[in-house]
Each structure stands twice: as structure tokens, then as C-alpha cells.
Design a protein around this motif. Structure first.
Motif, PDB file in Angstrom:
ATOM      1  N   TRP A 279     -30.310  -2.306  15.260  1.00 42.68           N
ATOM      2  CA  TRP A 279     -31.061  -1.045  15.303  1.00 42.68           C
ATOM      3  C   TRP A 279     -32.535  -1.227  14.941  1.00 42.68           C
ATOM      4  CZ3 TRP A 279     -29.539   3.196  17.639  1.00 42.68           C
ATOM      5  CH2 TRP A 279     -28.164   3.399  17.855  1.00 42.68           C
ATOM      6  N   SER A 280     -32.851  -2.270  14.196  1.00 35.03           N
ATOM      7  CA  SER A 280     -34.246  -2.450  13.794  1.00 35.03           C
ATOM      8  C   SER A 280     -35.158  -2.716  14.983  1.00 35.03           C
ATOM      9  CB  SER A 280     -34.360  -3.588  12.779  1.00 35.03           C
ATOM     10  OG  SER A 280     -33.878  -4.801  13.335  1.00 35.03           O
ATOM     11  N   ARG A 281     -34.598  -3.114  16.129  1.00 38.29           N
ATOM     12  CA  ARG A 281     -35.427  -3.280  17.330  1.00 38.29           C
ATOM     13  C   ARG A 281     -35.927  -1.933  17.841  1.00 38.29           C
ATOM     14  NH1 ARG A 281     -33.006  -7.081  21.878  1.00 38.29           N
ATOM     15  NH2 ARG A 281     -35.245  -7.428  22.259  1.00 38.29           N
ATOM     16  N   TRP A 282     -35.298  -0.866  17.382  1.00 38.58           N
ATOM     17  CA  TRP A 282     -35.655   0.472  17.863  1.00 38.58           C
ATOM     18  C   TRP A 282     -36.321   1.317  16.798  1.00 38.58           C
ATOM     19  CZ3 TRP A 282     -35.222   1.326  22.964  1.00 38.58           C
ATOM     20  CH2 TRP A 282     -34.458   0.401  23.678  1.00 38.58           C
ATOM     21  N   GLY A 283     -36.493   0.781  15.618  1.00 40.22           N
ATOM     22  CA  GLY A 283     -37.139   1.518  14.538  1.00 40.22           C
ATOM     23  C   GLY A 283     -36.612   1.036  13.203  1.00 40.22           C
ATOM     24  N   SER A 284     -37.393   1.265  12.161  1.00 41.26           N
ATOM     25  CA  SER A 284     -36.999   0.824  10.833  1.00 41.26           C
ATOM     26  C   SER A 284     -35.734   1.536  10.374  1.00 41.26           C
ATOM     27  CB  SER A 284     -38.132   1.104   9.836  1.00 41.26           C
ATOM     28  OG  SER A 284     -37.683   0.939   8.514  1.00 41.26           O
ATOM     29  N   THR A 285     -34.823   0.769   9.804  1.00 44.38           N
ATOM     30  CA  THR A 285     -33.595   1.358   9.258  1.00 44.38           C
ATOM     31  C   THR A 285     -33.729   1.633   7.761  1.00 44.38           C
ATOM     32  OG1 THR A 285     -32.675  -0.853   8.918  1.00 44.38           O
ATOM     33  CG2 THR A 285     -32.133   0.257  10.989  1.00 44.38           C
ATOM     34  N   ALA A 286     -34.952   1.584   7.235  1.00 46.65           N
ATOM     35  CA  ALA A 286     -35.175   1.853   5.813  1.00 46.65           C
ATOM     36  C   ALA A 286     -34.598   3.212   5.434  1.00 46.65           C
ATOM     37  CB  ALA A 286     -36.668   1.814   5.500  1.00 46.65           C
ATOM     38  N   GLY A 287     -33.898   3.253   4.318  1.00 41.90           N
ATOM     39  CA  GLY A 287     -33.333   4.497   3.817  1.00 41.90           C
ATOM     40  C   GLY A 287     -31.918   4.780   4.273  1.00 41.90           C
ATOM     41  N   LEU A 288     -31.429   4.049   5.283  1.00 47.86           N
ATOM     42  CA  LEU A 288     -30.073   4.304   5.772  1.00 47.86           C
ATOM     43  C   LEU A 288     -29.050   3.624   4.870  1.00 47.86           C
ATOM     44  CD1 LEU A 288     -30.325   3.915   9.662  1.00 47.86           C
ATOM     45  CD2 LEU A 288     -30.296   6.012   8.308  1.00 47.86           C
ATOM     46  N   SER A 289     -28.053   4.374   4.447  1.00 49.32           N
ATOM     47  CA  SER A 289     -26.946   3.781   3.698  1.00 49.32           C
ATOM     48  C   SER A 289     -26.071   2.987   4.664  1.00 49.32           C
ATOM     49  CB  SER A 289     -26.108   4.883   3.038  1.00 49.32           C
ATOM     50  OG  SER A 289     -25.486   5.687   4.035  1.00 49.32           O
ATOM     51  N   ASP A 290     -25.200   2.157   4.124  1.00 49.90           N
ATOM     52  CA  ASP A 290     -24.268   1.414   4.972  1.00 49.90           C
ATOM     53  C   ASP A 290     -23.414   2.367   5.791  1.00 49.90           C
ATOM     54  OD1 ASP A 290     -25.233  -0.990   4.058  1.00 49.90           O
ATOM     55  OD2 ASP A 290     -23.640  -1.285   2.566  1.00 49.90           O
ATOM     56  N   ALA A 291     -22.984   3.467   5.176  1.00 42.05           N
ATOM     57  CA  ALA A 291     -22.143   4.429   5.884  1.00 42.05           C
ATOM     58  C   ALA A 291     -22.919   5.091   7.018  1.00 42.05           C
ATOM     59  CB  ALA A 291     -21.616   5.491   4.910  1.00 42.05           C
ATOM     60  N   ALA A 292     -24.191   5.428   6.762  1.00 38.99           N
ATOM     61  CA  ALA A 292     -24.996   6.060   7.805  1.00 38.99           C
ATOM     62  C   ALA A 292     -25.224   5.103   8.956  1.00 38.99           C
ATOM     63  CB  ALA A 292     -26.324   6.528   7.230  1.00 38.99           C
ATOM     64  N   LEU A 293     -25.480   3.832   8.663  1.00 42.44           N
ATOM     65  CA  LEU A 293     -25.698   2.847   9.717  1.00 42.44           C
ATOM     66  C   LEU A 293     -24.417   2.618  10.518  1.00 42.44           C
ATOM     67  CD1 LEU A 293     -27.871   1.055  10.903  1.00 42.44           C
ATOM     68  CD2 LEU A 293     -27.251  -0.717   9.254  1.00 42.44           C
ATOM     69  N   ASP A 294     -23.277   2.616   9.824  1.00 40.88           N
ATOM     70  CA  ASP A 294     -21.998   2.498  10.528  1.00 40.88           C
ATOM     71  C   ASP A 294     -21.781   3.696  11.451  1.00 40.88           C
ATOM     72  OD1 ASP A 294     -21.384   0.087   9.335  1.00 40.88           O
ATOM     73  OD2 ASP A 294     -20.207   0.996   7.711  1.00 40.88           O
ATOM     74  N   GLY A 295     -22.109   4.901  10.952  1.00 42.07           N
ATOM     75  CA  GLY A 295     -21.940   6.094  11.777  1.00 42.07           C
ATOM     76  C   GLY A 295     -22.857   6.110  12.973  1.00 42.07           C
ATOM     77  N   LEU A 296     -24.105   5.684  12.774  1.00 38.92           N
ATOM     78  CA  LEU A 296     -25.060   5.616  13.881  1.00 38.92           C
ATOM     79  C   LEU A 296     -24.536   4.683  14.965  1.00 38.92           C
ATOM     80  CD1 LEU A 296     -27.936   6.285  14.978  1.00 38.92           C
ATOM     81  CD2 LEU A 296     -28.766   4.332  13.658  1.00 38.92           C
ATOM     82  N   THR A 297     -24.002   3.549  14.558  1.00 41.22           N
ATOM     83  CA  THR A 297     -23.485   2.568  15.510  1.00 41.22           C
ATOM     84  C   THR A 297     -22.251   3.097  16.232  1.00 41.22           C
ATOM     85  OG1 THR A 297     -24.305   0.811  14.051  1.00 41.22           O
ATOM     86  CG2 THR A 297     -22.713   0.178  15.739  1.00 41.22           C
ATOM     87  N   ALA A 298     -21.368   3.744  15.492  1.00 36.51           N
ATOM     88  CA  ALA A 298     -20.117   4.227  16.090  1.00 36.51           C
ATOM     89  C   ALA A 298     -20.358   5.315  17.121  1.00 36.51           C
ATOM     90  CB  ALA A 298     -19.192   4.738  14.988  1.00 36.51           C
ATOM     91  N   LEU A 299     -21.381   6.144  16.920  1.00 35.03           N
ATOM     92  CA  LEU A 299     -21.625   7.273  17.812  1.00 35.03           C
ATOM     93  C   LEU A 299     -22.580   6.943  18.959  1.00 35.03           C
ATOM     94  CD1 LEU A 299     -22.022  10.112  15.148  1.00 35.03           C
ATOM     95  CD2 LEU A 299     -20.101   9.791  16.727  1.00 35.03           C
ATOM     96  N   ALA A 300     -23.137   5.739  18.973  1.00 32.33           N
ATOM     97  CA  ALA A 300     -24.164   5.406  19.963  1.00 32.33           C
ATOM     98  C   ALA A 300     -23.582   5.284  21.359  1.00 32.33           C
ATOM     99  CB  ALA A 300     -24.853   4.111  19.568  1.00 32.33           C
ATOM    100  N   SER A 301     -24.403   5.674  22.342  1.00 36.20           N
ATOM    101  CA  SER A 301     -24.039   5.592  23.757  1.00 36.20           C
ATOM    102  C   SER A 301     -25.051   4.721  24.480  1.00 36.20           C
ATOM    103  CB  SER A 301     -24.057   6.987  24.393  1.00 36.20           C
ATOM    104  OG  SER A 301     -23.209   7.882  23.717  1.00 36.20           O
TER     105      SER A 301
END
Length: 539
Positions: free
Chosen positions: A178-200
Motif C-alpha cells: 500500500w505504501s506505493r499508493w500513499g503513506s500508511t502512517a497511522g494505520l493499525s495492523d487491523a486497519a491495514l488488514d481491513g484495507l487489504t481485504a476490501l480492496a478491488s
């Protein structure tokens, strides 16, 4: 009542807004997250490719629905408004600002405010791919060498048919991508997992089809929400406006406001409540405003140099100025290379800015020829032309009989950083030192494709033991700081000869921006001493 229409960025759908939308609703707003075709579980129309126009139509459908439901007798196409007491605030996140701005251009009367959430300024004729943060990915998209989604389900989601090479889709990032598309600063592990799971998968046509704007929405107020872990803050924008960039002149309009969030590119996941509060304040017209250029007070880049350097006569020769020591020569020389891009019509030109005049006079006072020059880096597409200007200026300086042609240093600043790459790739024997103040060492988001020639990080492996002096600002813009850290990591890997001079409280352009402190003054002395020592050292 405020009506928020929320347009998500790449790979994401309405679900990403859930927490922020809930807070806005709890505070009394009406919220409509837009479901874009091919994203967030919304299928594309069978047999039809998804492009930017498809997503513009999706946003327009929501705007028209809001207007029609609020004011049944109104003219939806003309956008006569959302009804008494209802103001529509259109929010575009990242890529989402592109369909949002085009939709506002077609329904300007329906929109009370446009919010750019960690998003740039779409330009007519420029595709959204130009704003992709990762430079290598931008180049892949531009060249058509990107990796496409491969599974039948992914391709179907993006639409199977199309013309102009815009069918297909980019696969969503994995958890570490995800860092290729913007900084992931501030995202918890759970939020990053959710972002990945819902991505299309992102339909390619949404990124490659050029934006078309008529300027009809020019009068609609704007708010920029700047995520400072992912991009510049308000002060950096003020500096760019001060220099006179016409493309950003509109940002100093009193109808434009700004907020900062100390987080990465996904604030709706990292700080959803804070984002909701900022959006509410933006809807009410709050936020900081940039200051237009004022003839009565110099902008930051024209304030006095932080050191009290004695005046010294200069000689002007074409696009270069020489500050020659009073003592007999030949003398070593330091060529100061300004950054940019600097608009072609900016006056005074960089060689007359106090920072460069100050450094050149400082060098002359210590026995070296100080050289300032103007080069033609007016846009990020001009690096080749600017590099030619610098090379020509250096050749003319070395040909001057008062200069020791075998003892020359080049000192780069800010956006001039990419110009270092040529000199790192094949350092000539007369080049005794390269220096750089708060340099940009990789292309920044929104720059568009910048060729591999101008990548100092990659060139560093060829520099051998060429001495390097890097002046690092402690309060640097996060995106620029990331390029510096990448450079230093590579320097450690390949054993490059780098001396770092830190300015703990320094900002980008610290020599004139903000009050000078003892640390900043000492940093200038240390950096100059390091460069001059390498010029006079024997090999």
C-alpha cells in the motif's frame, strides 16, 4: 443540513468511509458514499470497460439524486442546488478527486464546496495516472508495462471490453504494497488488514483516460485536507505560491482553505473522528488560508540570508554570476545549483535570491569562487534541459583562468536534487565534492514520469568515494524526508562517502524560512567548511 458526497480513492469503495460517515451522521449531516463501478463490490456493466467517464457518471448520479430529492421542481442538469438549507460538500480522496472535480465541473451550481482529501489538483488533459505516488509505477502505467489483474474475476470486475488499451485492471496491493499508493502512517495492523481485504482491482481506464475540465466550477470554494505524513503541509504550499507558480496561484484565493492531519494517506481509517471534525469545519468555511504575494513584504525565499555575510562584487556572464576572491588565483570553485521547478516568469530569478547570493559571497570570502546560475527547470518535465544548462555553466566556470579547473564542487538545493544523478553516475576527476541542502532525491507524487537518468538513489552505487555533504532539515516535508532516508540507506549499503549535517529545527529552505537559530547558523558553517575542506584536500 450539510450533505457530504464521499468519493473514495484507488482500489476502495464506500466501505472505507464507514467510521467517518457514522460520525458525520451523528453530528447531523447527511452522507452519501459513492459506489464507483468496479470497486467496493459494485460490478461493472457487462461488456463495457470502466474508465474515468464511468466514474464521473457514478458521481453525477449521486449529485443529481440529492438535488432531485431535495428540490423536485429544480433543474437537475443546471444544478440549481440541493434545496433550502442543504449544502452539498463533494469530497474526493486521492484518485477520487478526479471524477469528483469533473462532476463538479458539470454541475457547479449544485456544489457548495469541493474537498481535496490528500489529493492534488486535477488538470485538464492530464490523466489521474500522473498523480500516482510511486514513480516507477507511474512510468509503468505511462509505458503500458504495468502488471494487469489476471484472474477472470478481477478482469470481469473491471470490464472486459474497451478501446485505446484501457481494458483490464491493476491488481490491488498486498498488505505490504500500500505504501506505493500513499503513506500508511497511522494505520493499525487491523486497519491495514481491513484495507487489504476490501480492496478491488482498479480499472485501468480510470487512471489512463485524460481529465476534461471546462473551468465551469472555478468559483466553487475549495478545501484541501493535507495529510502531512504523506505530503506537504501548508507552509510548503505557501512557499510554492510565493515563488509565483501560476498553476498554484488559485490556492491563494480567499475561497480556498486548508487543514492539516498528522497522518498518512488513509485518514478515514487512521483517524476517522478527527477527519469527520475537519470535514464539518471545512463545510462551514473554516481552515487556514494562503497569503497572496504582497509587494510590501518579501516572501519567504526573498527574506535575508541567515548569516551576516559581507557584500562582495559579482560578475554577470550570461546565466551565471561569479563572486571571485580578492586574492590571486586560480581558486577552487563552488557552483550553487538552485531547485525548482521555478516558473519561467518568476522575478527575481534564483541567482538573485538571498540564499544563493549569501552562499556565493560566503565561499568568496573563504578563498573559493562562488557561482550562482539560472537554469531552466520550469516544470518537472524540464530536467534534461536544466541538466544541460548546469553542465554548460560548469564548463564555462572551469574555463575561466581565475578558476582552478581541477578543484570544483557542485552544491544542489531542493528540487535540484535529481540533477545530482549525472554527476554521481560518472564523477569526473576534477569534481571534488557534491553537496545538497534539503534535496529531493526521488520523484515526488504528482510529478508524472521522470526518467531513470534523474534518480540519485540509483546513481549512488557508481559514485565511488566521491565526497558528499548532505544538509538535512529536521522539520522537512515528509515526502522529501523519505527520499533523503532512502538515499542514506543506499549510501550505507554501497559504502558511499557521505557526511550528514543536521539542522534539527530547520525547515525546507531554512536559510530564509523562519527565524534563524544558532543550530541553523552552525549548520551552514559546518557544511561550507566540509565542502571547502574537500576542495583543498590533496588526493
Amino acid at each position: 443540513m450539510t450533505v457530504f458526497i464521499l468519493v473514495a480513492g484507488v482500489f476502495t469503495g464506500p466501505q472505507i468511509w464507514r467510521a467517518t460517515a457514522a460520525r458525520l451522521v451523528a453530528d447531523g449531516a447527511e452522507v452519501h458514499p459513492v459506489a464507483l463501478a468496479g470497486l467496493g463490490g459494485r460490478p461493472a456493466v457487462a461488456g463495457k470497460a470502466v474508465d474515468l467517464e464511468t466514474h464521473v457518471a457514478d458521481v453525477l448520479a449521486v449529485i443529481d439524486s440529492v438535488v432531485a430529492n431535495a428540490e423536485p421542481g429544480g433543474d437537475v442538469e443546471a444544478g440549481t442546488g440541493a434545496g433550502p438549507g442543504r449544502e452539498v460538500v463533494l469530497v474526493g480522496h486521492g484518485y477520487g478527486i478526479h471524477p469528483a472535480r469533473v462532476a463538479a465541473d458539470r454541475r457547479p451550481g449544485a456544489i457548495a464546496r469541493i474537498v481535496h482529501l490528500d489529493a492534488g489538483l486535477p488538470q485538464d488533459g492530464v490523466p489521474a495516472a500522473a498523480a500516482v505516488p510511486d514513480p516507477s509505477l507511474r512510468e509503468e502505467l505511462s509505458a503500458g508495462t504495468h502488471e494487469m489483474a489476471s484472474t477472470a474475476q478481477e478482469v470481469a470486475m473491471a470490464g472486459e471490453a474497451g478501446t485505446g488499451g484501457m481494458a483490464g485492471a491493476l491488481p490491488p496491493p498486498d498488505r505490504d504494497g500500500w505504501s506505493r499508493w500513499g503513506s500508511t502512517a497511522g494505520l493499525s495492523d487491523a486497519a491495514l488488514d481491513g484495507l487489504t481485504a476490501l480492496a478491488s482491482p482498479q480499472p485501468l481506464g480510470t487512471l489512463l483516460q485524460p481529465v476534461r475540465l471546462t473551468g465551469a466550477a472555478a468559483a466553487v470554494p475549495l478545501t484541501g485536507v493535507l495529510c502531512t505524513a504523506d505530503g506537504p503541509g501548508v507552509e510548503m504550499l505557501q512557499m510554492v505560491v510565493d515563488i509565483g507558480d501560476p498553476a498554484l496561484r488559485e490556492l491563494a484565493d480567499p475561497r480556498v482553505t486548508f487543514f492539516e492531519l498528522a497522518t498518512g494517506h488513509w485518514p478515514m481509517l487512521s483517524c476517522p473522528d478527527e477527519l469527520a471534525r475537519v470535514l464539518t469545519r471545512a463545510a462551514a468555511g473554516g481552515g487556514r488560508r494562503l497569503v497572496p504575494a504582497c509587494p510590501a513584504e518579501p516572501p519567504a525565499h526573498l527574506r535575508p540570508f541567515l548569516l551576516d555575510v559581507p557584500e562582495h562584487p559579482r560578475e554577470r556572464n550570461g546565466n551565471i554570476d561569479l563572486y571571485v576572491p580578492d586574492s590571486p588565483g586560480p581558486h577552487p570553485a563552488v557552483v550553487f545549483v538552485h531547485g525548482g521547478p521555478v516558473p519561467a516568469d518568476a522575478r527575481p530569478t534564483p541567482r538573485d535570491w538571498p540564499t544563493f547570493r549569501g552562499y556565493a559571497r560566503y565561499a568568496a570570502g573563504r578563498g573559493a569562487v562562488g557561482v550562482t546560475l539560472d537554469h531552466r527547470l520550469h516544470t518537472v518535465a524540464d530536467y534534461e534541459r536544466a541538466a544541460a544548462d548546469v553542465a554548460d555553466a560548469v564548463a564555462r566556470v572551469r574555463a575561466d583562468p581565475r578558476v582552478d579547473a581541477d578543484r570544483v564542487a557542485l552544491w544542489f538545493f531542493s528540487g535540484g536534487g535529481p540533477l545530482m544523478a549525472d554527476w554521481l553516475t560518472a564523477p569526473p576527476p576534477w569534481l571534488r565534492c557534491l553537496a545538497a541542502n534539503y534535496p529531493i532525491l526521488s520523484p515526488l507524487p504528482g510529478w508524472g514520469p521522470v526518467g531513470p537518468r534523474f534518480r540519485p538513489v540509483q546513481a549512488l552505487a557508481h559514485a565511488g568515494r566521491l565526497p558528499l555533504v548532505l544538509v538535512r532539515a529536521g522539520r522537512e516535508d515528509a515526502r522529501i524526508a523519505a527520499t533523503v532516508e532512502e538515499f542514506l540507506t543506499e549510501a550505507e549499503r554501497c559504502g558511499a562517502n557521505v557526511e550528514v549535517v543536521d539542522v534539527p529545527n530547520g525547515r525546507h529552505g531554512f536559510e530564509t524560512l523562519g527565524p534563524a537559530d544558532d543550530d541553523a547558523r552552525e549548520a551552514v558553517h559546518r557544511a561550507a567548511a566540509a565542502v571547502l575542506a574537500r576542495l583543498t584536500a590533496t588526493r
